[in-house]
Design a protein around this motif. Sequence first.
Motif, mmCIF file in Angstrom:
data_model
loop_
_atom_site.group_PDB
_atom_site.id
_atom_site.type_symbol
_atom_site.label_atom_id
_atom_site.label_comp_id
_atom_site.label_asym_id
_atom_site.label_seq_id
_atom_site.Cartn_x
_atom_site.Cartn_y
_atom_site.Cartn_z
ATOM 1 N N ALA A 1 0.828 -1.207 0.000
ATOM 2 C CA ALA A 1 0.000 0.000 0.000
ATOM 3 C C ALA A 1 0.866 1.262 0.000
ATOM 4 C CB ALA A 1 -0.927 -0.003 1.213
ATOM 5 N N VAL A 2 1.936 1.245 0.788
ATOM 6 C CA VAL A 2 2.844 2.396 0.830
ATOM 7 C C VAL A 2 3.557 2.556 -0.513
ATOM 8 C CG1 VAL A 2 4.926 3.338 1.889
ATOM 9 C CG2 VAL A 2 3.168 2.291 3.321
ATOM 10 N N ALA A 3 4.033 1.438 -1.073
ATOM 11 C CA ALA A 3 4.715 1.490 -2.368
ATOM 12 C C ALA A 3 3.748 1.927 -3.471
ATOM 13 C CB ALA A 3 5.312 0.128 -2.693
ATOM 14 N N LEU A 4 2.477 1.501 -3.364
ATOM 15 C CA LEU A 4 1.464 1.906 -4.334
ATOM 16 C C LEU A 4 1.291 3.416 -4.334
ATOM 17 C CD1 LEU A 4 -0.922 1.392 -6.277
ATOM 18 C CD2 LEU A 4 -2.364 0.992 -4.251
ATOM 19 N N TYR A 5 1.292 4.010 -3.162
ATOM 20 C CA TYR A 5 1.159 5.461 -3.047
ATOM 21 C C TYR A 5 2.296 6.168 -3.793
ATOM 22 C CZ TYR A 5 1.377 10.118 -0.918
ATOM 23 O OH TYR A 5 1.446 11.460 -0.719
ATOM 24 N N ALA A 6 3.514 5.641 -3.625
ATOM 25 C CA ALA A 6 4.672 6.248 -4.284
ATOM 26 C C ALA A 6 4.538 6.153 -5.805
ATOM 27 C CB ALA A 6 5.958 5.565 -3.819
#
Length: 247
Positions: free
Chosen positions: A57-62
Amino acid sequence: MSALVLALVAGAVVGLALGALGGGGSVLAVPALIYLLAFSPSAATTASLLIVAATSAVALYAHAREGHVAWKAGTLFAAAGVIPAYLAGAAAGRVPEAVLTVAFSAIAALAAVRMFRPSSSAPPERIRPGKAAGAGAGLGAVTGFLGVGGGFLAVPALVTVLGVTMRRAVGTSLLVITVNALAALTSRAGTGSGLDWALIGPFTGAAILGAWDGKRLGAKVSGNSLQKAFAGVLLAVAAFMLIDVIV
């Protein structure tokens, strides 16, 4: 070395691999939880789903900030995997632990082979809805049952089945992985009493931070060299897990 330090180191390594390689990095989470932190195979797959969901989810945001997510294609692909991920997640708790370990070692070996010999993914001439649904469902089942993200399967599938460009396929796969992991976790609600949250929390935090560093590392070091080195480690882990079950 204390369990907390091991959790931090293992999480950082998983995050670095995930950030540097995109797909396949999270496969290390399950063996790390089992052999370094003494989780049972069932608890390790559940904990891995939590780690995978948060990190993805964090990597998706980036990736979304950079415009590298095909939202429509990714949502359709993820939707096909929600029910299989939920059902597979529920079934995993009823399967003998030896079977889970053997299945995981097989998927880890497959990931290693895909990294040694990456497929020449090419966009399809036309999109086939049935094939897309089947691929999405299969990925959801793998994620739910084994607690792995499956980026090494999702990225080529998004390119060859849905015609997503390779650059956007990496970001889009994170959307699919996040949705599938959350669906599988829903099916395991109420089964977290045996999980050591004091270790899962630091592991997850280190993985998220490691993913950011891994992204920078991937930009500096040859991607092909990194992938082959990681594939060798993954193949060794898969062999060790299989031998451990047999012995």
